[in-house]
Design an enzyme around this catalytic site. Structure first.
Site, PDB file in Angstrom:
ATOM      1  CB  CYS A   1      -0.067   6.570   5.893  1.00 21.04           C
ATOM      2  SG  CYS A   1      -1.018   5.237   6.643  1.00 21.04           S
TER       3      CYS A   1
ATOM      4  CB  CYS B   1      -2.510   2.235   7.022  1.00 20.63           C
ATOM      5  SG  CYS B   1      -3.925   2.868   6.125  1.00 20.63           S
TER       6      CYS B   1
ATOM      7  CD  GLU C   1       1.334   2.542   4.541  1.00 15.73           C
ATOM      8  OE1 GLU C   1       0.478   1.889   5.167  1.00 15.73           O
ATOM      9  OE2 GLU C   1       1.201   2.873   3.353  1.00 15.73           O
TER      10      GLU C   1
ATOM     11  CG  ASN D   1      -3.700  -4.036   6.089  1.00 14.59           C
ATOM     12  OD1 ASN D   1      -2.878  -4.945   6.074  1.00 14.59           O
ATOM     13  ND2 ASN D   1      -4.744  -4.002   5.279  1.00 14.59           N
ATOM     14  CB  VAL D   2      -4.747  -4.063  12.521  1.00 13.21           C
ATOM     15  CG1 VAL D   2      -5.633  -4.868  13.471  1.00 13.21           C
ATOM     16  CG2 VAL D   2      -3.290  -4.538  12.629  1.00 13.21           C
ATOM     17  CD  GLU D   3      -9.129  -4.589   6.215  1.00 12.07           C
ATOM     18  OE1 GLU D   3     -10.015  -5.481   6.191  1.00 12.07           O
ATOM     19  OE2 GLU D   3      -8.656  -4.063   5.185  1.00 12.07           O
TER      20      GLU D   3
ATOM     21  CB  CYS E   1      -3.814   6.089   2.460  1.00 14.95           C
ATOM     22  SG  CYS E   1      -3.709   6.253   4.254  1.00 14.95           S
TER      23      CYS E   1
HETATM   24  N1  THU Z   1      -3.982   0.340   3.601  1.00 13.24           N
HETATM   25  C1  THU Z   1      -2.749   0.363   4.170  1.00 13.24           C
HETATM   26  O1  THU Z   1      -2.461  -0.430   5.082  1.00 13.24           O
HETATM   27  N2  THU Z   1      -1.859   1.280   3.720  1.00 13.24           N
HETATM   28  C2  THU Z   1      -2.094   2.159   2.703  1.00 13.24           C
HETATM   29  O2  THU Z   1      -1.265   3.007   2.422  1.00 13.24           O
HETATM   30  C3  THU Z   1      -3.319   2.052   1.933  1.00 13.24           C
HETATM   31  C4  THU Z   1      -4.406   1.264   2.570  1.00 13.24           C
HETATM   32  C5  THU Z   1      -4.958  -0.667   4.060  1.00 13.24           C
HETATM   33  C6  THU Z   1      -6.118  -0.120   4.855  1.00 13.24           C
HETATM   34  C7  THU Z   1      -7.180  -1.174   4.629  1.00 13.24           C
HETATM   35  O3  THU Z   1      -6.998  -2.191   5.597  1.00 13.24           O
HETATM   36  C8  THU Z   1      -6.847  -1.751   3.270  1.00 13.24           C
HETATM   37  O4  THU Z   1      -5.528  -1.336   2.961  1.00 13.24           O
HETATM   38  C9  THU Z   1      -7.786  -1.297   2.169  1.00 13.24           C
HETATM   39  O5  THU Z   1      -7.939   0.068   2.174  1.00 13.24           O
END
Ligand code: THU
Length: 135
Positions: free
Chosen positions: A88, A53, A55, A42-44, A85
């Site tokens: 995804c 996310c 995935e 994940n890259v915020e 999520c």
């Molecule tokens: N996140 C994912 O990378 N994959 C998921 O299936 C659920 C959520 C990440 C997004 C965000 O950076 C962090 O988790 C919290 O929501």
């Protein structure tokens, strides 16, 4: 490739996750039909909606490299089992409903569920477009 190995690939990139806001790190490893593995984290973003996310990162990397047929995807987080999520699920459903989604607390306790079961009655434009998912 066993589920366990794929899960361990996801674990191997977990530390690369860029999650300064949520501190929730996620790693993914996507296995394509031709045997290639694409990892993702994940890259915020400070503009939260810009976050991607793990995935989808893996999926975007795969498609960019010419892979669109997938067997399975393993997902792991730094806070235990993670459930993919909704965005995804929809995103990956573009390519396959039969992909196996592998999750678990750790590589010794894995569960595998078909995306078809995680996203029943999913949205598709199959009647309206020539390309994209057919089933
Ligand atoms: N996140 C994912 O990378 N994959 C998921 O299936 C659920 C959520 C990440 C997004 C965000 O950076 C962090 O988790 C919290 O929501």
């Amino acid at each position: 490739m066993e589920d366990k190995e794929l899960f361990q690939m996801a674990e191997s990139v977990l530390e690369n996750a860029y999650a300064p806001y949520s501190k929730f790190k996620v790693g993914a490893a996507l296995l394509s039909e031709d045997g290639r593995i694409f990892t993702g984290v994940n890259v915020e973003n400070a503009s939260y909606g810009g976050t991607i996310c793990a995935e989808r990162t893996a999926c975007v990397k795969a498609v960019s490299e010419g892979a669109v047929n997938f067997r399975s995807i393993a997902v792991v987080s730094n806070k235990g089992k993670v459930c993919m999520c909704g965005i995804c699920r929809q995103f990956i459903s573009e390519f396959s409903m039969d992909i196996e989604v592998i999750t678990g607390e750790d590589s010794e306790h894995l569960q595998s569920v078909k995306l078809r079961d995680l996203l029943p009655d999913s949205f598709t434009l199959q009647d309206n477009v020539e390309e994209g998912r057919k089933k």
